[in-house]
Motif scaffolding. Structure first.
Motif, PDB file in Angstrom:
ATOM      1  N   TYR A  13       6.464  37.362  46.223  1.00  0.00           N
ATOM      2  CA  TYR A  13       5.954  38.474  47.018  1.00  0.00           C
ATOM      3  C   TYR A  13       7.087  39.344  47.560  1.00  0.00           C
ATOM      4  CZ  TYR A  13       1.562  35.942  46.794  1.00  0.00           C
ATOM      5  OH  TYR A  13       0.441  35.296  46.329  1.00  0.00           O
ATOM      6  N   LEU A  15       7.552  42.176  50.473  1.00  0.00           N
ATOM      7  CA  LEU A  15       6.833  42.541  51.691  1.00  0.00           C
ATOM      8  C   LEU A  15       7.356  43.869  52.233  1.00  0.00           C
ATOM      9  CD1 LEU A  15       6.875  39.044  53.446  1.00  0.00           C
ATOM     10  CD2 LEU A  15       5.255  39.911  51.745  1.00  0.00           C
ATOM     11  N   ALA A  17       6.662  47.022  55.346  1.00  0.00           N
ATOM     12  CA  ALA A  17       6.028  47.429  56.600  1.00  0.00           C
ATOM     13  C   ALA A  17       6.656  48.729  57.059  1.00  0.00           C
ATOM     14  CB  ALA A  17       6.187  46.353  57.674  1.00  0.00           C
ATOM     15  N   PHE A  35       5.259  33.566  54.641  1.00  0.00           N
ATOM     16  CA  PHE A  35       4.686  34.538  55.571  1.00  0.00           C
ATOM     17  C   PHE A  35       3.195  34.228  55.750  1.00  0.00           C
ATOM     18  CE2 PHE A  35       4.015  36.193  51.365  1.00  0.00           C
ATOM     19  CZ  PHE A  35       2.806  36.884  51.406  1.00  0.00           C
ATOM     20  N   PRO A  37      -0.426  35.857  55.661  1.00  0.00           N
ATOM     21  CA  PRO A  37      -1.284  37.007  55.339  1.00  0.00           C
ATOM     22  C   PRO A  37      -2.208  37.318  56.515  1.00  0.00           C
ATOM     23  CG  PRO A  37      -1.245  35.422  53.525  1.00  0.00           C
ATOM     24  CD  PRO A  37      -0.583  34.756  54.691  1.00  0.00           C
ATOM     25  N   MET A  41      -3.294  43.293  56.081  1.00  0.00           N
ATOM     26  CA  MET A  41      -2.353  43.348  54.961  1.00  0.00           C
ATOM     27  C   MET A  41      -3.057  43.805  53.678  1.00  0.00           C
ATOM     28  SD  MET A  41      -0.352  40.153  53.188  1.00  0.00           S
ATOM     29  CE  MET A  41      -1.710  39.791  52.061  1.00  0.00           C
ATOM     30  N   SER A  43      -2.434  44.182  49.379  1.00  0.00           N
ATOM     31  CA  SER A  43      -1.578  43.664  48.317  1.00  0.00           C
ATOM     32  C   SER A  43      -1.906  44.329  46.989  1.00  0.00           C
ATOM     33  CB  SER A  43      -1.715  42.145  48.188  1.00  0.00           C
ATOM     34  OG  SER A  43      -3.024  41.789  47.808  1.00  0.00           O
ATOM     35  N   CYS A  57       3.088  43.321  49.099  1.00  0.00           N
ATOM     36  CA  CYS A  57       2.170  43.281  50.236  1.00  0.00           C
ATOM     37  C   CYS A  57       2.739  44.166  51.342  1.00  0.00           C
ATOM     38  CB  CYS A  57       2.012  41.860  50.768  1.00  0.00           C
ATOM     39  SG  CYS A  57       1.393  40.672  49.563  1.00  0.00           S
ATOM     40  N   TYR A  58       1.884  44.965  51.951  1.00  0.00           N
ATOM     41  CA  TYR A  58       2.402  45.779  53.050  1.00  0.00           C
ATOM     42  C   TYR A  58       1.507  45.653  54.270  1.00  0.00           C
ATOM     43  CZ  TYR A  58      -0.775  49.461  51.257  1.00  0.00           C
ATOM     44  OH  TYR A  58      -1.859  50.174  50.815  1.00  0.00           O
ATOM     45  N   PHE A  59       2.182  45.694  55.410  1.00  0.00           N
ATOM     46  CA  PHE A  59       1.563  45.433  56.709  1.00  0.00           C
ATOM     47  C   PHE A  59       1.677  46.677  57.583  1.00  0.00           C
ATOM     48  CE2 PHE A  59       3.331  41.554  55.020  1.00  0.00           C
ATOM     49  CZ  PHE A  59       2.451  40.537  55.366  1.00  0.00           C
ATOM     50  N   PRO A  62       5.357  44.855  61.021  1.00  0.00           N
ATOM     51  CA  PRO A  62       6.063  43.745  60.363  1.00  0.00           C
ATOM     52  C   PRO A  62       5.779  42.412  61.044  1.00  0.00           C
ATOM     53  CG  PRO A  62       7.575  45.072  61.672  1.00  0.00           C
ATOM     54  CD  PRO A  62       6.273  45.806  61.648  1.00  0.00           C
TER      55      PRO A  62
END
Length: 263
Positions: A13, A15, A17, A35, A37, A41, A43, A57-59, A62
């Protein structure tokens, strides 16, 4: 084309943010256990890397335990081996974030194509693919000199090549001629393709060329270029990092001129 998998324990993954890459030290590829999920989030499947499935994957915010690093900084620090992976991940995450609603009818895009990077509108059936914006970038030569310009946005003393977006209905070569004329007021000839590079800011494809001076005097565009000059190939100012295609074009042009000098 194989069906895209869903996130799973054996995958790796990347990541993100707030437009930053999340890292721990110099590590930016993580396992699912590294991490937590969250429901916020998002993906996207990126493809295979070293035989493993990779997801980005982005949040919205963070998660704890990670540092934030700018993609540009990380790309310049990493090797070519990882460049394409990071660039692809960033572009796919941008596409996913920017295409949550159909641009034709306005309905929410909730259906992902099972085998392609595409979102299918369940209302009007149009497919939305990741956007790719072609840009030209060109190193211009005049004898033993190289044209370098400093955009208004660049710091003092930092010079680069002429670059710009390709317009609708243009060939790449026409874009080279137009951009050079618009930005510095000269005509070029003998336009030759050299190389290309994905540039994820946010979804460009940089297409690199060499060109030779044909006619005119340097006249910087007041709204874009702070200054532009001809520089001796062996006495250049501060130029872009060779990780970027801009830096690579300059180095290749210097090598070409030096080779001509040895003949």
């Amino acid at each position: 084309t194989h069906t895209h998998p869903s996130p799973h324990a054996a995958a790796r993954y990347i990541l993100l943010a707030k437009q930053k890459v999340l890292v721990v030290g110099d590590q930016f590829l993580f396992s699912l256990g590294d991490f937590h999920p969250t429901s916020e989030m998002r993906s996207v499947y990126c493809g295979k890397f070293e035989e493993d499935d990779v997801f980005v994957c982005y949040f919205p915010q963070p998660p704890k335990g990670f540092e934030e690093k700018g993609l540009r900084e990380l790309l310049f620090e990493t090797t070519d081996y990882y460049y394409g992976l990071l660039s692809r991940a960033q572009q796919l995450a941008t596409w996913d974030a920017d295409h949550q609603f159909c641009g034709r009818c306005g309905h929410a895009l909730t259906v992902k194509h099972p085998k392609e990077h595409a979102k299918v509108c369940s209302h009007c059936n149009i497919r939305h693919y990741p956007r790719i914006s072609p840009c030209i970038i060109v190193s211009v030569r005049k004898g033993n000199d190289i044209l370098l310009a400093r955009p208004l946005t660049a710091k003092e003393g930092f010079f680069s090549n002429i670059a710009g977006f390709v317009e609708a209905g243009e060939t790449l070569e026409q874009a080279v001629q137009r951009e050079v004329m618009e930005e510095v007021g000269i005509k070029v000839t003998n336009i030759r393709y050299i190389d290309s590079q994905p540039w994820s800011f946010p979804h460009q494809l940089m297409v690199g060329f060499f060109a030779e001076y044909d006619a005119g005097e340097i006249t910087p565009a007041k709204d874009e270029i702070a200054e532009a000059h001809w520089w001796p190939y062996n006495d250049l100012p501060n130029t872009p990092n060779p990780t970027s295609i801009s830096g690579q074009l300059i180095l290749a042009q210097v090598a070409a001129i030096a080779k001509d000098q040895d003949r």
